[in-house]
Design an enzyme around this catalytic site. Structure first.
Site, short mmCIF file in Angstrom:
data_model
loop_
_atom_site.label_atom_id
_atom_site.label_comp_id
_atom_site.label_asym_id
_atom_site.label_seq_id
_atom_site.Cartn_x
_atom_site.Cartn_y
_atom_site.Cartn_z
N SER A 185 0.84 -1.22 0.00
CA SER A 185 0.00 0.00 0.00
C SER A 185 0.87 1.25 0.00
CB SER A 185 -0.95 0.00 1.20
OG SER A 185 -0.24 0.19 2.41
N ASN A 186 2.04 1.21 0.63
CA ASN A 186 2.95 2.36 0.56
C ASN A 186 3.49 2.54 -0.85
OD1 ASN A 186 3.53 3.84 3.17
ND2 ASN A 186 3.62 1.73 3.87
N LEU A 226 11.02 -6.37 5.03
CA LEU A 226 11.30 -6.90 6.37
C LEU A 226 12.71 -7.46 6.53
CD1 LEU A 226 7.86 -8.59 7.08
CD2 LEU A 226 8.62 -6.26 7.60
N ASN A 240 13.63 4.31 4.56
CA ASN A 240 12.67 3.31 5.05
C ASN A 240 11.54 4.02 5.79
OD1 ASN A 240 11.72 0.63 5.89
ND2 ASN A 240 12.42 1.21 7.95
N HIS A 293 8.79 3.49 8.90
CA HIS A 293 8.52 2.66 10.08
C HIS A 293 7.25 3.16 10.75
CE1 HIS A 293 9.51 -0.08 13.34
NE2 HIS A 293 9.12 0.87 14.17
N ASP A 316 16.19 0.26 11.58
CA ASP A 316 15.51 1.43 12.17
C ASP A 316 16.42 2.38 12.94
OD1 ASP A 316 12.88 -0.89 13.13
OD2 ASP A 316 13.19 0.18 11.22
N GLU A 363 1.57 7.23 6.90
CA GLU A 363 2.69 6.72 6.09
C GLU A 363 2.46 7.03 4.62
OE1 GLU A 363 2.56 2.66 8.60
OE2 GLU A 363 3.92 2.61 6.85
C1 GRF Z 1 3.82 -0.52 6.87
O1 GRF Z 1 3.12 -0.26 8.04
C2 GRF Z 1 5.27 -0.18 7.08
O2 GRF Z 1 5.52 0.91 7.96
C3 GRF Z 1 5.79 -1.41 7.69
O3 GRF Z 1 5.16 -2.47 7.01
C4 GRF Z 1 3.88 -2.01 6.56
C5 GRF Z 1 3.85 -2.28 5.07
O4 GRF Z 1 2.64 -2.02 4.53
N1 GRF Z 1 7.23 -1.51 7.65
P1 GRF Z 1 2.43 -2.06 2.94
O5 GRF Z 1 3.02 -3.35 2.42
O6 GRF Z 1 3.12 -0.86 2.36
O7 GRF Z 1 0.95 -2.00 2.78
#
Ligand code: GRF
Length: 227
Positions: free
Chosen positions: A10-11, A83, A100, A102, A143, A172
């Site tokens: 989603s990001n 991850l 990154n 977080h 982080d 985010e």
């Molecule tokens: C997000 O909350 C990000 O901060 C964390 O993992 C999640 C990933 O979400 N590290 P997506 O795959 O971007 O939906």
């Protein structure tokens, strides 16, 4: 630009849509999406847009990842829900050019093992009243890189990990694309002494808890970023 993601993406989608909205004013394009998980939703989002994808079968193989990025002349690397620890050689190669996101206000609630719902569980367990999102430069440790931008959200008494996670994820999606654009525009940099030069976003008086609609929050973040 290349985006590394392990999950739904989603990001990544927020970055795509923000760059679309900037149109000719954008300073970069996502040309590669890579994942350590062959079935990651992020890869499917990239395919839908005919953006090249890659599966990192050996994510710890720095040589393979460096080659993948250099063969495509990648300037900026974005970790969006990735991850894995990025191999040292790639971190060194992209120092000041890799960021990154977080889902908490680092340095609290970060580090190895602190990802996804575990972060929000820890925030709730600690009784914190504020959480938020952080975008930071990537180093050899999870982080720990220099913080570029943070935006706070309130933690409500009735919150569960899902409701808090959703509130932070909204932020985010507003914060990460704007920082990525600034990096692509070279309006943001990491000095040799580890200090962030250019935009440095922190909640200013009146900014916190602006939980209005996305447009209002985006306006708040835009204003703060260009303050
Ligand atoms: C997000 O909350 C990000 O901060 C964390 O993992 C999640 C990933 O979400 N590290 P997506 O795959 O971007 O939906």
């Amino acid at each position: 630009m290349a985006v590394l993601a392990s999950g739904g993406g989603s990001n990544l989608q927020a970055i795509f849509e923000y760059l679309d909205a900037l149109g000719a004013h954008r300073d970069g394009d996502v040309v590669l999406v890579a994942s350590d998980r062959a079935g990651a939703g992020a890869l499917e989002r990239a395919r839908v847009r005919d953006v090249e994808t890659a599966h990192l079968a050996r994510p710890a193989d720095g040589g393979a990842l460096a080659a993948l990025l250099e063969e495509r002349a990648i300037d900026v690397v974005v970790l969006a829900g990735y991850l894995r620890l990025v191999p040292d050689a790639v971190v060194r190669r992209y120092r000041g050019r890799m960021v990154n996101v977080h889902p908490a206000l680092l340095p609290a609630f970060g580090g190895a093992g602190m990802y996804g719902h575990r972060v929000h569980e820890a925030v709730l367990a600690a009784g914190a009243r504020v959480s938020g999102a952080t975008v930071h430069f990537v180093t050899e440790e999870y982080d720990r890189g220099a913080i570029i931008a943070q935006w706070p959200v309130p933690v409500f008494e009735e919150d569960a990990t899902e409701t808090l996670a959703a509130r932070v994820l909204r932020v985010e999606h507003l914060l990460l694309p704007r920082v990525v654009e600034l990096l692509a525009a070279e309006l943001l940099a990491l000095d040799d002494d580890g200090r962030v030069r250019g935009a440095f976003l922190a909640g200013a008086p009146g900014d916190a808890f602006t939980l209005g609609d996305a447009t209002a929050m985006a306006a708040g973040i835009e204003a703060a970023l260009t303050r």
